[in-house]
Design an enzyme around this catalytic site. Structure first.
Site, PDB file in Angstrom:
ATOM      1  N   LEU A  32       0.738  -1.111  -0.073  1.00  0.00           N
ATOM      2  CA  LEU A  32      -0.110  -0.036  -0.020  1.00  0.00           C
ATOM      3  C   LEU A  32       0.900   1.103  -0.055  1.00  0.00           C
ATOM      4  O   LEU A  32       1.779   1.464   0.753  1.00  0.00           O
ATOM      5  CB  LEU A  32      -0.929  -0.124   1.353  1.00  0.00           C
ATOM      6  CG  LEU A  32      -1.845  -1.085   1.437  1.00  0.00           C
ATOM      7  CD1 LEU A  32      -2.748  -0.859   2.672  1.00  0.00           C
ATOM      8  CD2 LEU A  32      -2.853  -1.364   0.152  1.00  0.00           C
ATOM      9  N   HIS A  33       0.350   2.326  -0.791  1.00  0.00           N
ATOM     10  CA  HIS A  33       1.133   3.653  -0.620  1.00  0.00           C
ATOM     11  C   HIS A  33       0.209   4.704  -0.917  1.00  0.00           C
ATOM     12  O   HIS A  33      -1.094   4.173  -0.601  1.00  0.00           O
ATOM     13  CB  HIS A  33       2.018   3.608  -2.211  1.00  0.00           C
ATOM     14  CG  HIS A  33       0.991   3.327  -3.379  1.00  0.00           C
ATOM     15  ND1 HIS A  33       0.198   3.975  -3.647  1.00  0.00           N
ATOM     16  CD2 HIS A  33       1.387   2.087  -4.300  1.00  0.00           C
ATOM     17  CE1 HIS A  33      -0.487   3.519  -5.060  1.00  0.00           C
ATOM     18  NE2 HIS A  33       0.266   2.371  -5.157  1.00  0.00           N
ATOM     19  N   HIS A  36      -3.075   4.373  -2.601  1.00  0.00           N
ATOM     20  CA  HIS A  36      -4.266   3.273  -1.914  1.00  0.00           C
ATOM     21  C   HIS A  36      -4.953   4.026  -0.852  1.00  0.00           C
ATOM     22  O   HIS A  36      -6.009   3.901  -0.471  1.00  0.00           O
ATOM     23  CB  HIS A  36      -3.776   1.988  -1.451  1.00  0.00           C
ATOM     24  CG  HIS A  36      -3.074   1.180  -2.329  1.00  0.00           C
ATOM     25  ND1 HIS A  36      -1.689   1.076  -2.787  1.00  0.00           N
ATOM     26  CD2 HIS A  36      -3.528   0.463  -3.355  1.00  0.00           C
ATOM     27  CE1 HIS A  36      -1.593   0.142  -3.523  1.00  0.00           C
ATOM     28  NE2 HIS A  36      -2.527  -0.259  -4.044  1.00  0.00           N
ATOM     29  N   GLN A 159      -8.905  -0.805 -16.385  1.00  0.00           N
ATOM     30  CA  GLN A 159      -9.517  -1.587 -15.506  1.00  0.00           C
ATOM     31  C   GLN A 159     -10.637  -1.132 -14.872  1.00  0.00           C
ATOM     32  O   GLN A 159     -11.740  -1.736 -14.699  1.00  0.00           O
ATOM     33  CB  GLN A 159      -8.503  -1.751 -14.164  1.00  0.00           C
ATOM     34  CG  GLN A 159      -8.841  -2.613 -13.006  1.00  0.00           C
ATOM     35  CD  GLN A 159      -7.855  -2.772 -11.979  1.00  0.00           C
ATOM     36  OE1 GLN A 159      -7.244  -3.755 -12.184  1.00  0.00           O
ATOM     37  NE2 GLN A 159      -7.858  -2.186 -10.914  1.00  0.00           N
ATOM     38  N   SER A 191       2.346   4.103  -7.848  1.00  0.00           N
ATOM     39  CA  SER A 191       2.306   2.749  -8.129  1.00  0.00           C
ATOM     40  C   SER A 191       3.119   1.518  -7.322  1.00  0.00           C
ATOM     41  O   SER A 191       4.359   2.253  -6.956  1.00  0.00           O
ATOM     42  CB  SER A 191       2.571   2.515  -9.681  1.00  0.00           C
ATOM     43  OG  SER A 191       2.820   1.068  -9.902  1.00  0.00           O
ATOM     44  N   SER A 192       2.735   0.577  -7.064  1.00  0.00           N
ATOM     45  CA  SER A 192       3.407  -0.255  -6.169  1.00  0.00           C
ATOM     46  C   SER A 192       4.676  -0.537  -7.139  1.00  0.00           C
ATOM     47  O   SER A 192       5.614  -1.025  -6.402  1.00  0.00           O
ATOM     48  CB  SER A 192       2.506  -1.567  -5.861  1.00  0.00           C
ATOM     49  OG  SER A 192       1.452  -1.148  -5.069  1.00  0.00           O
TER      50      SER A 192
HETATM   51  O1  PAF Z   1      -5.847  -2.888  -9.060  1.00  0.00           O
HETATM   52  C1  PAF Z   1      -5.476  -3.693  -8.342  1.00  0.00           C
HETATM   53  O2  PAF Z   1      -4.665  -3.482  -7.444  1.00  0.00           O
HETATM   54  C2  PAF Z   1      -5.945  -5.201  -8.923  1.00  0.00           C
HETATM   55  O3  PAF Z   1      -6.096  -5.392 -10.186  1.00  0.00           O
HETATM   56  C3  PAF Z   1      -7.274  -5.401  -8.171  1.00  0.00           C
HETATM   57  C4  PAF Z   1      -8.308  -4.599  -8.489  1.00  0.00           C
HETATM   58  C5  PAF Z   1      -7.026  -5.514  -6.418  1.00  0.00           C
HETATM   59  C6  PAF Z   1      -7.868  -6.813  -8.557  1.00  0.00           C
HETATM   60  O4  PAF Z   1      -6.608  -7.798  -7.976  1.00  0.00           O
END
Ligand code: PAF
Length: 286
Positions: A32-33, A36, A159, A191-192
């Site tokens: 997490l950053h 998130h 996504q 981004s991670s």
């Molecule tokens: O965006 C993400 O981190 C992933 O694609 C998600 C939505 C948690 C699904 O694994």
């Protein structure tokens, strides 16, 4: 509270629903950053209860991708969540999510397959099957958590569009809440996977946000010709950048744009320092 078991989580959710409480879900793959954290804060502010899922989902990684080396920082994630009012961190094992059948593939698992029109382009072109894995795990999480609201970052723009489409097409009773991209002061989108970048790579990575900023500036000055906008963007690239795509599409259905307008989503993906990075902007938004 950290939970790893689906049934335990479902029992807790059942109690909350019985008490008439609203539930927010922030689906994550952990590490997490601040990006998130912005989703978490929005959920905590909007809902009575917040669940953060922390699961590196194997079905959305293609062969040869970074599944094994993807950063896993569960202890730090749980601490961050607890400090920010999250009620449950749900961190199941792959076996808990998918069962013990290790042959996880389209042949052995029921998958959610989003429309080809939405997935045969942009990231889906090189990450074949990626969005099947994303939709499958997200629908599973929706079914387990039954959230009233689910929070997703605009950073993963394709996504977000694909998940909204799934929710609409399958009548999933959840409100998808898009949340803005969080950037470092330098402009780099959080981004991670930024963890993989060297100092030099981080410097090279600034080209993504610079290109998007430049395109937006030119658009605001009245340039709507996509070839012209792309041409200036290419002049920012050096030998350190391997461009995967720079595309102009409609922000709701990802259809290619003929000329730029306020509804245009501009997306870029490139590799630098051996790391694949993505970024995007909507031309009509600040
Ligand atoms: O965006 C993400 O981190 C992933 O694609 C998600 C939505 C948690 C699904 O694994």
């Amino acid at each position: 509270m950290l939970l790893k078991n689906i049934e335990e989580l479902k029992n807790q959710i059942k109690q909350w629903k019985k008490d008439g409480l609203t539930v927010g879900l922030v689906p994550t793959m952990g590490a997490l950053h601040d990006g998130h954290l912005s989703l978490i804060k929005k959920s905590v502010a909007t809902c009575d209860k917040t669940v953060v899922s922390d699961f590196v989902n194997p079905t959305q990684f293609c062969p040869g991708e970074d599944l094994d080396k993807y950063p896993r920082t569960l202890d730090a994630d749980v601490k961050l969540c607890e400090e920010n009012g999250v009620d449950i961190v749900f961190a199941p094992s792959p076996e808990e999510m998918y069962g013990t059948d290790t042959r996880r593939s389209n042949d052995f698992l029921t998958y959610v397959v989003p429309p080809f029109f939405y997935t045969n382009k942009l990231c889906g072109k090189t990450r074949v099957g990626h969005f099947d894995g994303v939709c499958t795990v997200v629908l599973k999480l929706f079914n387990i958590v039954q959230p009233d609201y689910a929070f997703f970052g605009q950073k993963d723009a394709q996504q977000l569009v694909v998940i909204k489409k799934m929710v609409k097409d399958l009548n999933v009773p959840v409100e998808v809440v898009p949340c803005p991209i969080i950037r470092e002061d330098s402009g780099l989108a959080l981004s991670s996977r930024n963890k993989y970048l060297s100092d030099e790579g981080k410097e090279n990575a600034l080209v993504l946000s610079k290109i998007l900023k430049n395109i937006k500036t030119l658009y605001k000055k009245g340039i709507t010709d996509i070839d012209a906008l792309k041409e200036t963007a290419f002049s920012f690239l050096t030998a350190a950048h391997e461009l995967e795509y720079l595309e102009f599409v409609d922000k709701t259905d990802l259809e290619d744009k003929k000329s730029a307008d306020d509804e245009t989503l501009v997306l870029i993906a490139l590799r630098t320092d051996g790391v694949r990075l993505i970024d995007n902007c909507i031309l009509g938004e600040e």
